[in-house]
Design an enzyme around this catalytic site. Structure first.
Site, PDB file in Angstrom:
ATOM      1  N   ASP A 135       0.853  -1.195   0.000  1.00  7.69           N
ATOM      2  CA  ASP A 135       0.000   0.000   0.000  1.00  7.69           C
ATOM      3  C   ASP A 135       0.887   1.243   0.000  1.00  7.69           C
ATOM      4  O   ASP A 135       1.928   1.276   0.664  1.00  7.69           O
ATOM      5  CB  ASP A 135      -0.887   0.026   1.255  1.00  7.69           C
ATOM      6  CG  ASP A 135      -2.059  -0.938   1.164  1.00  7.69           C
ATOM      7  OD1 ASP A 135      -2.141  -1.685   0.181  1.00  7.69           O
ATOM      8  OD2 ASP A 135      -2.891  -0.932   2.099  1.00  7.69           O
ATOM      9  N   ASP A 137       0.267   4.009   1.378  1.00 10.61           N
ATOM     10  CA  ASP A 137       0.139   4.822   2.587  1.00 10.61           C
ATOM     11  C   ASP A 137       0.812   4.219   3.806  1.00 10.61           C
ATOM     12  O   ASP A 137       0.658   4.712   4.916  1.00 10.61           O
ATOM     13  CB  ASP A 137      -1.347   5.102   2.874  1.00 10.61           C
ATOM     14  CG  ASP A 137      -2.170   3.825   3.006  1.00 10.61           C
ATOM     15  OD1 ASP A 137      -1.593   2.747   3.263  1.00 10.61           O
ATOM     16  OD2 ASP A 137      -3.403   3.907   2.845  1.00 10.61           O
ATOM     17  N   TRP A 197     -13.417  -1.671  -2.025  1.00 11.10           N
ATOM     18  CA  TRP A 197     -12.623  -1.969  -0.843  1.00 11.10           C
ATOM     19  C   TRP A 197     -12.918  -3.367  -0.285  1.00 11.10           C
ATOM     20  O   TRP A 197     -14.079  -3.752  -0.126  1.00 11.10           O
ATOM     21  CB  TRP A 197     -12.897  -0.920   0.243  1.00 11.10           C
ATOM     22  CG  TRP A 197     -12.071  -1.099   1.466  1.00 11.10           C
ATOM     23  CD1 TRP A 197     -10.863  -0.534   1.729  1.00 11.10           C
ATOM     24  CD2 TRP A 197     -12.396  -1.914   2.599  1.00 11.10           C
ATOM     25  NE1 TRP A 197     -10.402  -0.948   2.946  1.00 11.10           N
ATOM     26  CE2 TRP A 197     -11.324  -1.804   3.505  1.00 11.10           C
ATOM     27  CE3 TRP A 197     -13.476  -2.744   2.927  1.00 11.10           C
ATOM     28  CZ2 TRP A 197     -11.299  -2.463   4.720  1.00 11.10           C
ATOM     29  CZ3 TRP A 197     -13.447  -3.414   4.143  1.00 11.10           C
ATOM     30  CH2 TRP A 197     -12.373  -3.270   5.029  1.00 11.10           C
ATOM     31  N   GLU A 200      -9.902  -8.763  -1.073  1.00 10.33           N
ATOM     32  CA  GLU A 200      -8.870  -9.293  -1.969  1.00 10.33           C
ATOM     33  C   GLU A 200      -7.668  -9.868  -1.210  1.00 10.33           C
ATOM     34  O   GLU A 200      -7.068 -10.849  -1.635  1.00 10.33           O
ATOM     35  CB  GLU A 200      -8.428  -8.207  -2.967  1.00 10.33           C
ATOM     36  CG  GLU A 200      -7.333  -7.222  -2.523  1.00 10.33           C
ATOM     37  CD  GLU A 200      -7.701  -6.336  -1.339  1.00 10.33           C
ATOM     38  OE1 GLU A 200      -8.884  -6.138  -1.081  1.00 10.33           O
ATOM     39  OE2 GLU A 200      -6.769  -5.859  -0.671  1.00 10.33           O
ATOM     40  N   ASP A 201      -7.362  -9.264  -0.058  1.00 11.88           N
ATOM     41  CA  ASP A 201      -6.225  -9.749   0.735  1.00 11.88           C
ATOM     42  C   ASP A 201      -6.574 -11.083   1.406  1.00 11.88           C
ATOM     43  O   ASP A 201      -5.738 -11.992   1.465  1.00 11.88           O
ATOM     44  CB  ASP A 201      -5.798  -8.692   1.758  1.00 11.88           C
ATOM     45  CG  ASP A 201      -6.967  -8.169   2.602  1.00 11.88           C
ATOM     46  OD1 ASP A 201      -8.141  -8.315   2.183  1.00 11.88           O
ATOM     47  OD2 ASP A 201      -6.713  -7.622   3.686  1.00 11.88           O
ATOM     48  N   MET A 227       0.377   4.377   9.069  1.00 11.94           N
ATOM     49  CA  MET A 227      -0.497   4.599   7.915  1.00 11.94           C
ATOM     50  C   MET A 227      -0.798   6.091   7.800  1.00 11.94           C
ATOM     51  O   MET A 227      -1.225   6.723   8.771  1.00 11.94           O
ATOM     52  CB  MET A 227      -1.817   3.823   7.998  1.00 11.94           C
ATOM     53  CG  MET A 227      -2.524   3.794   6.630  1.00 11.94           C
ATOM     54  SD  MET A 227      -4.229   3.236   6.635  1.00 11.94           S
ATOM     55  CE  MET A 227      -4.049   1.489   6.909  1.00 11.94           C
ATOM     56  N   HIS A 230      -6.181   9.009   5.334  1.00 14.81           N
ATOM     57  CA  HIS A 230      -6.941   9.109   4.081  1.00 14.81           C
ATOM     58  C   HIS A 230      -8.405   8.816   4.363  1.00 14.81           C
ATOM     59  O   HIS A 230      -8.749   8.267   5.404  1.00 14.81           O
ATOM     60  CB  HIS A 230      -6.391   8.142   3.028  1.00 14.81           C
ATOM     61  CG  HIS A 230      -6.446   6.703   3.433  1.00 14.81           C
ATOM     62  ND1 HIS A 230      -7.601   5.959   3.435  1.00 14.81           N
ATOM     63  CD2 HIS A 230      -5.473   5.865   3.877  1.00 14.81           C
ATOM     64  CE1 HIS A 230      -7.336   4.728   3.836  1.00 14.81           C
ATOM     65  NE2 HIS A 230      -6.055   4.644   4.128  1.00 14.81           N
ATOM     66  N   ARG A 232     -12.010   6.863   3.743  1.00 10.28           N
ATOM     67  CA  ARG A 232     -12.358   5.454   3.492  1.00 10.28           C
ATOM     68  C   ARG A 232     -12.918   5.291   2.091  1.00 10.28           C
ATOM     69  O   ARG A 232     -13.743   6.078   1.649  1.00 10.28           O
ATOM     70  CB  ARG A 232     -13.438   5.015   4.480  1.00 10.28           C
ATOM     71  CG  ARG A 232     -12.899   4.479   5.770  1.00 10.28           C
ATOM     72  CD  ARG A 232     -14.056   3.857   6.546  1.00 10.28           C
ATOM     73  NE  ARG A 232     -14.198   2.448   6.167  1.00 10.28           N
ATOM     74  CZ  ARG A 232     -13.880   1.462   6.992  1.00 10.28           C
ATOM     75  NH1 ARG A 232     -13.446   1.715   8.194  1.00 10.28           N
ATOM     76  NH2 ARG A 232     -14.032   0.206   6.617  1.00 10.28           N
TER      77      ARG A 232
HETATM   78  C1  UD2 Z   1      -6.755  -2.153   3.962  1.00  8.41           C
HETATM   79  C2  UD2 Z   1      -5.513  -2.999   3.722  1.00  8.41           C
HETATM   80  C3  UD2 Z   1      -5.187  -2.951   2.227  1.00  8.41           C
HETATM   81  C4  UD2 Z   1      -6.344  -3.523   1.420  1.00  8.41           C
HETATM   82  C5  UD2 Z   1      -7.619  -2.755   1.776  1.00  8.41           C
HETATM   83  C6  UD2 Z   1      -8.858  -3.386   1.211  1.00  8.41           C
HETATM   84  C7  UD2 Z   1      -4.059  -3.051   5.674  1.00  8.41           C
HETATM   85  C8  UD2 Z   1      -3.075  -2.341   6.511  1.00  8.41           C
HETATM   86  N1  UD2 Z   1      -4.441  -2.456   4.527  1.00  8.41           N
HETATM   87  O1  UD2 Z   1      -6.385  -0.820   3.628  1.00  8.41           O
HETATM   88  O2  UD2 Z   1      -4.019  -3.673   1.932  1.00  8.41           O
HETATM   89  O3  UD2 Z   1      -6.475  -4.903   1.662  1.00  8.41           O
HETATM   90  O4  UD2 Z   1      -7.835  -2.672   3.190  1.00  8.41           O
HETATM   91  O5  UD2 Z   1      -8.919  -3.294  -0.166  1.00  8.41           O
HETATM   92  O6  UD2 Z   1      -4.480  -4.143   6.007  1.00  8.41           O
HETATM   93  N2  UD2 Z   1      -5.408   3.082  -3.317  1.00  8.41           N
HETATM   94  C9  UD2 Z   1      -5.135   4.229  -4.063  1.00  8.41           C
HETATM   95  N3  UD2 Z   1      -6.152   5.077  -4.389  1.00  8.41           N
HETATM   96  C10 UD2 Z   1      -7.428   4.842  -3.985  1.00  8.41           C
HETATM   97  C11 UD2 Z   1      -7.700   3.698  -3.230  1.00  8.41           C
HETATM   98  C12 UD2 Z   1      -6.678   2.839  -2.897  1.00  8.41           C
HETATM   99  O7  UD2 Z   1      -3.988   4.489  -4.435  1.00  8.41           O
HETATM  100  O8  UD2 Z   1      -8.299   5.665  -4.307  1.00  8.41           O
HETATM  101  C13 UD2 Z   1      -4.316   2.130  -3.022  1.00  8.41           C
HETATM  102  C14 UD2 Z   1      -3.282   2.695  -2.080  1.00  8.41           C
HETATM  103  O9  UD2 Z   1      -2.034   2.088  -2.320  1.00  8.41           O
HETATM  104  C15 UD2 Z   1      -3.866   2.280  -0.738  1.00  8.41           C
HETATM  105  C16 UD2 Z   1      -4.341   0.861  -1.048  1.00  8.41           C
HETATM  106  O10 UD2 Z   1      -4.840   0.950  -2.382  1.00  8.41           O
HETATM  107  O11 UD2 Z   1      -2.902   2.323   0.293  1.00  8.41           O
HETATM  108  C17 UD2 Z   1      -5.393   0.302  -0.079  1.00  8.41           C
HETATM  109  O12 UD2 Z   1      -6.517   1.167  -0.012  1.00  8.41           O
HETATM  110  P1  UD2 Z   1      -6.903   1.980   1.332  1.00  8.41           P
HETATM  111  O13 UD2 Z   1      -5.676   2.550   1.922  1.00  8.41           O
HETATM  112  O14 UD2 Z   1      -7.989   2.914   0.980  1.00  8.41           O
HETATM  113  O15 UD2 Z   1      -7.525   0.862   2.252  1.00  8.41           O
HETATM  114  P2  UD2 Z   1      -7.241   0.509   3.822  1.00  8.41           P
HETATM  115  O16 UD2 Z   1      -6.378   1.507   4.467  1.00  8.41           O
HETATM  116  O17 UD2 Z   1      -8.521   0.200   4.484  1.00  8.41           O
HETATM  117 MN    MN Z   2      -4.851   2.733   3.836  1.00 11.65          MN
END
Ligand code: UD2
Ligand code: MN
Length: 282
Positions: A135, A137, A197, A200-201, A227, A230, A232
């Site tokens: 990721d 972030d 969202w 996938e993981d 992190m 950002h 959601r």
């Molecule tokens: C969690 C997971 C992430 C992923 C996601 C569900 C952890 C720490 N992180 O992150 O790996 O499984 O849930 O899909 O477990 N991104 C962009 N632009 C966007 C949206 C996403 O660049 O508009 C990329 C970016 O690299 C981001 C990553 O996708 O860090 C994951 O998306 P998130 O940060 O919005 O999701 P988060 O923090 O819930």
């Molecule tokens: Mn994130």
């Protein structure tokens, strides 16, 4: 008697292998909150090959690591990431490249599919043997968290700031994860079906289990990440359903049915940028 590290061609000496454990590690590393422009960063890091590729100057790296970053519309996170990661990875004496895979358009984001694309595109550029899906972030807080691929797939983001530095559940594989070339091929990469969202993981964790792999992890005091803040993303309402029946698709949904249009590829100074158009097909 010939020195072992001497090559057949005496004018090109082979470098000795880098130490198994990098010599210059310090443990906790500072995370700067100073914002930099891309132009400033390009002046700062002048030791990179085009595309943000690096090789240690004085020894031969033991791993060739591709960092695959799924990306869209997170410019300030990208500069923070590059500013933090280049020195971090160089201290670990790795050969590495940073590949940013950007999804074009405004449709639902598909993180997993971008990872698959990054895997394919990275191999066209260098002979990577280790792939770290990352990721944009997440910034590692301790340099003993080695960006390598051990015997078993490694979940790297064990303790994340926004998750109170605790593993939320045992089989979590999101955030940052490392797989060898062979492991990623064996599981047929990520599923291409997760739009929006979530899920996938966990599907990848199921693929690993199905192929008798075990998730390995560093201790939580080392595998720490900050992190960056950002908003959601909207959750994918179908994620539970797809997760539940995912095992029916492991062998037909992934690397072997991946389709995308590459719109652009640039070897920027600090990273390789791949812009792709993807859509829900079949
Ligand atoms: C969690 C997971 C992430 C992923 C996601 C569900 C952890 C720490 N992180 O992150 O790996 O499984 O849930 O899909 O477990 N991104 C962009 N632009 C966007 C949206 C996403 O660049 O508009 C990329 C970016 O690299 C981001 C990553 O996708 O860090 C994951 O998306 P998130 O940060 O919005 O999701 P988060 O923090 O819930
Ligand atoms: Mn994130």
């Amino acid at each position: 008697i010939k020195n072992r590290t001497e090559s057949k061609n005496p004018t090109i000496p082979t470098l000795p292998l880098c130490p198994l454990i990098p010599t210059d590690l310090r443990g906790p590393v500072e995370i700067s909150d100073v914002a930099h422009s891309m132009e400033q960063l390009e002046l700062l890091f002048d030791n990179l090959d085009p595309g943000g590729h690096y090789k240690p100057p004085n020894c031969q790296a033991r791993s060739r690591v591709a960092l695959i970053i799924p990306y869209r519309d997170r410019a300030s996170q990208l500069t923070a990431f590059l500013y933090h990661m280049h020195p971090f990875l160089q201290k670990q004496q790795l050969e590495y490249g940073i590949i940013i895979v950007e999804q074009a358009g405004y449709g639902p984001f598909n993180r997993a599919m971008l990872m698959n694309i990054g895997f394919v595109e990275a191999q066209k550029l260098h002979q990577y043997d280790c792939f770290i899906f990352h990721d944009v972030d997440l910034l590692p807080e301790d340099d003993r968290n080695l960006y390598t691929c051990p015997e078993q797939p490694r979940h790297m983001s064990v303790a994340v700031s926004t998750l109170k530095y605790k593993l939320p559940y045992k089989d979590i594989f999101g955030g940052v994860s490392a797989l060898t070339l062979d492991q990623f091929k064996t599981v047929n990469g990520f599923s291409n079906k997760f739009w929006g969202w979530g899920g996938e993981d966990d599907d990848m964790a199921n693929r690993l289990k199905y192929h008798d792999y075990h998730i390995s992890r560093y201790a939580a005091n080392i595998a720490r990440y900050k992190m960056l803040p950002h908003r959601r993303q909207p959750a994918n309402p179908k994620r539970h359903e797809f997760l539940y029946n995912g095992n029916k698709r492991f062998n037909i949904d992934g690397l072997n049915n991946l389709q995308y249009q590459r719109q652009d590829l640039k070897l920027n100074k600090l990273y390789t940028w791949v812009l792709v158009e993807i859509s829900e097909s079949r």
